[in-house]
Design a protein around this motif. Structure first.
Motif, PDB file in Angstrom:
ATOM      1  N   GLY A  92       0.816  -1.220   0.000  1.00 18.73           N
ATOM      2  CA  GLY A  92       0.000   0.000   0.000  1.00 18.73           C
ATOM      3  C   GLY A  92       0.849   1.270   0.000  1.00 18.73           C
ATOM      4  O   GLY A  92       0.465   2.288  -0.595  1.00 18.73           O
ATOM      5  N   HIS A  93       2.015   1.213   0.636  1.00 15.82           N
ATOM      6  CA  HIS A  93       2.890   2.394   0.679  1.00 15.82           C
ATOM      7  C   HIS A  93       3.532   2.670  -0.673  1.00 15.82           C
ATOM      8  O   HIS A  93       3.674   3.827  -1.083  1.00 15.82           O
ATOM      9  N   VAL A  94       3.921   1.583  -1.365  1.00 20.98           N
ATOM     10  CA  VAL A  94       4.511   1.775  -2.689  1.00 20.98           C
ATOM     11  C   VAL A  94       3.454   2.363  -3.626  1.00 20.98           C
ATOM     12  O   VAL A  94       3.722   3.297  -4.389  1.00 20.98           O
ATOM     13  N   LEU A  95       2.225   1.845  -3.512  1.00 23.77           N
ATOM     14  CA  LEU A  95       1.126   2.366  -4.348  1.00 23.77           C
ATOM     15  C   LEU A  95       0.862   3.833  -4.018  1.00 23.77           C
ATOM     16  O   LEU A  95       0.596   4.640  -4.912  1.00 23.77           O
ATOM     17  N   ALA A  96       0.970   4.195  -2.749  1.00 19.95           N
ATOM     18  CA  ALA A  96       0.742   5.593  -2.359  1.00 19.95           C
ATOM     19  C   ALA A  96       1.814   6.501  -2.959  1.00 19.95           C
ATOM     20  O   ALA A  96       1.518   7.614  -3.406  1.00 19.95           O
ATOM     21  N   LEU A  97       3.050   6.019  -3.000  1.00 20.07           N
ATOM     22  CA  LEU A  97       4.121   6.838  -3.599  1.00 20.07           C
ATOM     23  C   LEU A  97       3.920   6.994  -5.102  1.00 20.07           C
ATOM     24  O   LEU A  97       4.244   8.025  -5.671  1.00 20.07           O
ATOM     25  N   LYS A  98       3.381   5.940  -5.727  1.00 24.79           N
ATOM     26  CA  LYS A  98       3.223   5.971  -7.193  1.00 24.79           C
ATOM     27  C   LYS A  98       1.906   6.621  -7.622  1.00 24.79           C
ATOM     28  O   LYS A  98       1.676   6.797  -8.819  1.00 24.79           O
ATOM     29  N   ASN A  99       1.039   6.919  -6.669  1.00 28.77           N
ATOM     30  CA  ASN A  99      -0.300   7.451  -6.974  1.00 28.77           C
ATOM     31  C   ASN A  99      -0.208   8.719  -7.836  1.00 28.77           C
ATOM     32  O   ASN A  99       0.527   9.649  -7.512  1.00 28.77           O
ATOM     33  N   LYS A 100      -0.977   8.739  -8.918  1.00 34.94           N
ATOM     34  CA  LYS A 100      -0.966   9.915  -9.807  1.00 34.94           C
ATOM     35  C   LYS A 100      -1.751  11.075  -9.188  1.00 34.94           C
ATOM     36  O   LYS A 100      -1.519  12.242  -9.505  1.00 34.94           O
ATOM     37  N   LYS A 101      -2.715  10.714  -8.322  1.00 30.66           N
ATOM     38  CA  LYS A 101      -3.540  11.762  -7.720  1.00 30.66           C
ATOM     39  C   LYS A 101      -2.699  12.527  -6.685  1.00 30.66           C
ATOM     40  O   LYS A 101      -2.083  11.910  -5.805  1.00 30.66           O
ATOM     41  N   THR A 102      -2.679  13.840  -6.791  1.00 32.50           N
ATOM     42  CA  THR A 102      -1.887  14.627  -5.835  1.00 32.50           C
ATOM     43  C   THR A 102      -2.827  15.330  -4.860  1.00 32.50           C
ATOM     44  O   THR A 102      -4.041  15.187  -4.941  1.00 32.50           O
ATOM     45  N   GLY A 103      -2.250  16.097  -3.941  1.00 35.09           N
ATOM     46  CA  GLY A 103      -3.060  16.814  -2.957  1.00 35.09           C
ATOM     47  C   GLY A 103      -3.030  16.110  -1.620  1.00 35.09           C
ATOM     48  O   GLY A 103      -2.044  15.450  -1.290  1.00 35.09           O
ATOM     49  N   LEU A 104      -4.142  16.240  -0.861  1.00 32.26           N
ATOM     50  CA  LEU A 104      -4.213  15.565   0.436  1.00 32.26           C
ATOM     51  C   LEU A 104      -5.201  14.412   0.342  1.00 32.26           C
ATOM     52  O   LEU A 104      -6.371  14.625   0.026  1.00 32.26           O
ATOM     53  N   LYS A 105      -4.696  13.215   0.556  1.00 37.98           N
ATOM     54  CA  LYS A 105      -5.535  12.022   0.407  1.00 37.98           C
ATOM     55  C   LYS A 105      -5.478  11.178   1.669  1.00 37.98           C
ATOM     56  O   LYS A 105      -4.432  11.123   2.319  1.00 37.98           O
ATOM     57  N   ILE A 106      -6.602  10.533   1.988  1.00 41.35           N
ATOM     58  CA  ILE A 106      -6.662   9.679   3.176  1.00 41.35           C
ATOM     59  C   ILE A 106      -7.224   8.322   2.760  1.00 41.35           C
ATOM     60  O   ILE A 106      -8.270   8.253   2.111  1.00 41.35           O
ATOM     61  N   TYR A 107      -6.518   7.249   3.125  1.00 41.29           N
ATOM     62  CA  TYR A 107      -6.989   5.904   2.775  1.00 41.29           C
ATOM     63  C   TYR A 107      -6.931   4.960   3.972  1.00 41.29           C
ATOM     64  O   TYR A 107      -5.930   4.942   4.695  1.00 41.29           O
ATOM     65  N   ASN A 108      -7.963   4.154   4.122  1.00 37.62           N
ATOM     66  CA  ASN A 108      -7.917   3.019   5.036  1.00 37.62           C
ATOM     67  C   ASN A 108      -7.101   1.912   4.391  1.00 37.62           C
ATOM     68  O   ASN A 108      -7.321   1.582   3.222  1.00 37.62           O
ATOM     69  N   LEU A 109      -6.192   1.320   5.152  1.00 37.74           N
ATOM     70  CA  LEU A 109      -5.529   0.102   4.674  1.00 37.74           C
ATOM     71  C   LEU A 109      -5.930  -1.061   5.573  1.00 37.74           C
ATOM     72  O   LEU A 109      -5.421  -1.223   6.682  1.00 37.74           O
ATOM     73  N   GLY A 110      -6.899  -1.813   5.109  1.00 40.43           N
ATOM     74  CA  GLY A 110      -7.364  -3.015   5.797  1.00 40.43           C
ATOM     75  C   GLY A 110      -7.835  -3.978   4.729  1.00 40.43           C
ATOM     76  O   GLY A 110      -7.818  -3.653   3.533  1.00 40.43           O
ATOM     77  N   THR A 111      -8.289  -5.154   5.149  1.00 44.10           N
ATOM     78  CA  THR A 111      -8.768  -6.134   4.157  1.00 44.10           C
ATOM     79  C   THR A 111     -10.265  -5.993   3.926  1.00 44.10           C
ATOM     80  O   THR A 111     -10.798  -6.517   2.955  1.00 44.10           O
ATOM     81  N   GLY A 112     -10.943  -5.325   4.886  1.00 43.62           N
ATOM     82  CA  GLY A 112     -12.396  -5.225   4.793  1.00 43.62           C
ATOM     83  C   GLY A 112     -13.107  -6.401   5.456  1.00 43.62           C
ATOM     84  O   GLY A 112     -14.335  -6.456   5.459  1.00 43.62           O
ATOM     85  N   LYS A 113     -12.316  -7.324   6.013  1.00 42.58           N
ATOM     86  CA  LYS A 113     -12.935  -8.507   6.657  1.00 42.58           C
ATOM     87  C   LYS A 113     -12.641  -8.510   8.148  1.00 42.58           C
ATOM     88  O   LYS A 113     -11.512  -8.264   8.564  1.00 42.58           O
ATOM     89  N   GLY A 114     -13.657  -8.826   8.945  1.00 43.85           N
ATOM     90  CA  GLY A 114     -13.466  -8.918  10.392  1.00 43.85           C
ATOM     91  C   GLY A 114     -13.186 -10.356  10.808  1.00 43.85           C
ATOM     92  O   GLY A 114     -13.770 -11.292  10.255  1.00 43.85           O
ATOM     93  N   THR A 115     -12.294 -10.515  11.783  1.00 37.14           N
ATOM     94  CA  THR A 115     -11.983 -11.845  12.341  1.00 37.14           C
ATOM     95  C   THR A 115     -12.027 -11.729  13.861  1.00 37.14           C
ATOM     96  O   THR A 115     -11.462 -10.785  14.422  1.00 37.14           O
ATOM     97  N   SER A 116     -12.681 -12.696  14.521  1.00 36.70           N
ATOM     98  CA  SER A 116     -12.769 -12.616  15.988  1.00 36.70           C
ATOM     99  C   SER A 116     -11.500 -13.190  16.622  1.00 36.70           C
ATOM    100  O   SER A 116     -10.717 -13.889  15.960  1.00 36.70           O
ATOM    101  N   VAL A 117     -11.321 -12.902  17.911  1.00 33.98           N
ATOM    102  CA  VAL A 117     -10.149 -13.424  18.626  1.00 33.98           C
ATOM    103  C   VAL A 117     -10.146 -14.948  18.551  1.00 33.98           C
ATOM    104  O   VAL A 117      -9.116 -15.564  18.232  1.00 33.98           O
ATOM    105  N   LEU A 118     -11.304 -15.558  18.812  1.00 34.83           N
ATOM    106  CA  LEU A 118     -11.360 -17.035  18.789  1.00 34.83           C
ATOM    107  C   LEU A 118     -11.064 -17.585  17.400  1.00 34.83           C
ATOM    108  O   LEU A 118     -10.354 -18.580  17.259  1.00 34.83           O
TER     109      LEU A 118
END
Ligand code: NAD
Ligand code: UFG
Length: 329
Positions: free
Chosen positions: A241-267
């Protein structure tokens, strides 16, 4: 591209450097080694066969930091350096405010002075506090419950104000969910000092017999099996995700969540760990831990659309790679 990586000897920084080197970027590391060891540099060289330049400097020492800006001409900065233990931040708030804020202000001030305008900053899902609904989107309300989290939110505010004052800055704020796992080599991984606070480092220590039993903090949460749900992401996907952020063509101030989108319980995590590694993890149900929430997982749609972020590792991979690192070390 030549990149200054602050906190590059740490867990996420070192894995990100592997990806930067794979992408033929040149890497300069600044780290005070307050929470890491210098041998990480040799391990990075061994894994990649490539060289990096390392400076042992505390970012709070602005004049020493200036020497790097004088000497090395880099194009961008990834800013990982910071203290990150939630409990410690409650006990020693001034240490957290001083270390995390002064270091960042020094860095940004020198970036402005030396005309280095591109920065990627390590923020955290902790800035969402107790989310109103799930999955968490980047425009959800922000709040924090401990000094560590507050430093992240304050730095986000500083970055937004800096951008308002000078829109030639190109700023990416990455909000990480729960990074676990390790590089396949087994040489790099998460190795906290003392008794770990976070779940995966605790599980692996119980598995190898260094700690007697895992306390599962609460089994009466409003989740699939009553234990806390989080969005665990493999540290190598996070690095990508960091390499993609450095290569991103979009400039300015951007905010991204980096997660998988899936929840997993402790158990679910503990059971998967036992299964893939064929090892027993002694556990018991313990009272809830103060400040914990039922569930937290990301919407990663924005990172997918704008960065091409596509996490590929499974929970099984994360459990296998975390164990592999601790067995080797
Ligand atoms: P880490 O402690 O392994 O790495 C941080 C590195 O920064 C360490 O090597 C430490 O020595 C260095 N450092 C700290 N203060 C410094 C200073 N003043 N000057 C120079 N170096 C300094 O932590 P990590 O897990 O790799 O986290 C990296 C970043 O990501 C941190 O900012 C952390 O708050 C953030 N983050 C981590 C997580 C997580 O669960 N690991 C989650 C969300 C956000
Ligand atoms: N847990 C246990 N036993 C343990 C440790 C944790 O049951 O010994 C449970 C917690 O109650 C929680 C889950 O495991 O339900 C995950 O806990 P972690 O401490 O591993 O992670 P958190 O989600 O609490 O917080 C971490 C970092 C924060 C960061 C957040 C999101 O510590 O700084 O991930 O990135 F903000």
């Amino acid at each position: 591209m030549k990149v200054l990586v602050t906190g590059g000897c740490g867990y996420i920084g070192s894995h990100t450097i592997l990806e930067l080197l794979k992408n033929d970027m040149e890497v300069i590391i600044v780290d005070s080694l307050i929470n890491s060891k210098k041998d990480v540099i040799d391990k990075i060289k061994k894994i990649t066969g490539k060289d990096v330049t390392f400076y042992e400097i505390d970012l709070c020492d602005k004049e020493k930091l200036r020497t790097i800006f004088e000497k090395e001409k880099f194009d961008s900065v990834i800013h990982f350096a910071g203290l990150k233990a939630v409990g410690e931040s409650v006990e020693k708030p001034l240490m957290y405010y001083e270390n995390n804020l002064i270091s960042t202000i020094n860095l940004l001030d020198l970036m402005k002075e030396y005309n280095v305008k591109k920065i990627v900053f390590s923020s955290s899902a902790t800035v969402y506090g107790n989310p109103q609904s799930l999955p968490i989107k980047e425009d959800f309300p922000l709040s924090t419950t401990n000094p560590y989290g507050t430093t992240k939110l304050m730095i986000e505010t500083i970055l937004k104000d800096l951008y308002k004052s000078d829109n030639s800055f190109d700023i990416t704020i990455l909000r990480y969910f729960n990074p676990i796992g390790a590089d396949k080599s087994g040489l790099l991984g998460e190795d906290p000092n003392g008794i770990p606070n976070n779940l995966m480092p605790y599980i692996v220590r119980v598995a190898v017999g260094k700690l007697p039993i895992l306390n599962i903090f609460g089994d009466d949460y409003n989740t699939v099996d009553g234990t806390g749900v989080r969005d665990y992401i493999h540290v190598c996907d996070l690095a990508d995700g960091h390499v993609l952020a450095l290569k991103n063509k979009k400039t300015g101030l951007k905010i991204y969540n980096l997660g998988t989108g899936k929840g997993t319980s402790v158990l679910e995590l503990v059971n998967t760990f036992e299964h893939v590694n064929n090892v027993k993890v002694n556990r018991q149900i313990a009272p809830r831990r103060d400040g914990d929430i039922d569930a937290c997982y990301a919407s990663n749609e924005l990172a997918k659309q704008e960065l091409g972020f596509n996490p590929k590792y499974t929970i099984e991979d994360m459990c296998r790679d975390s164990y592999n690192f601790v067995k080797n070390n």
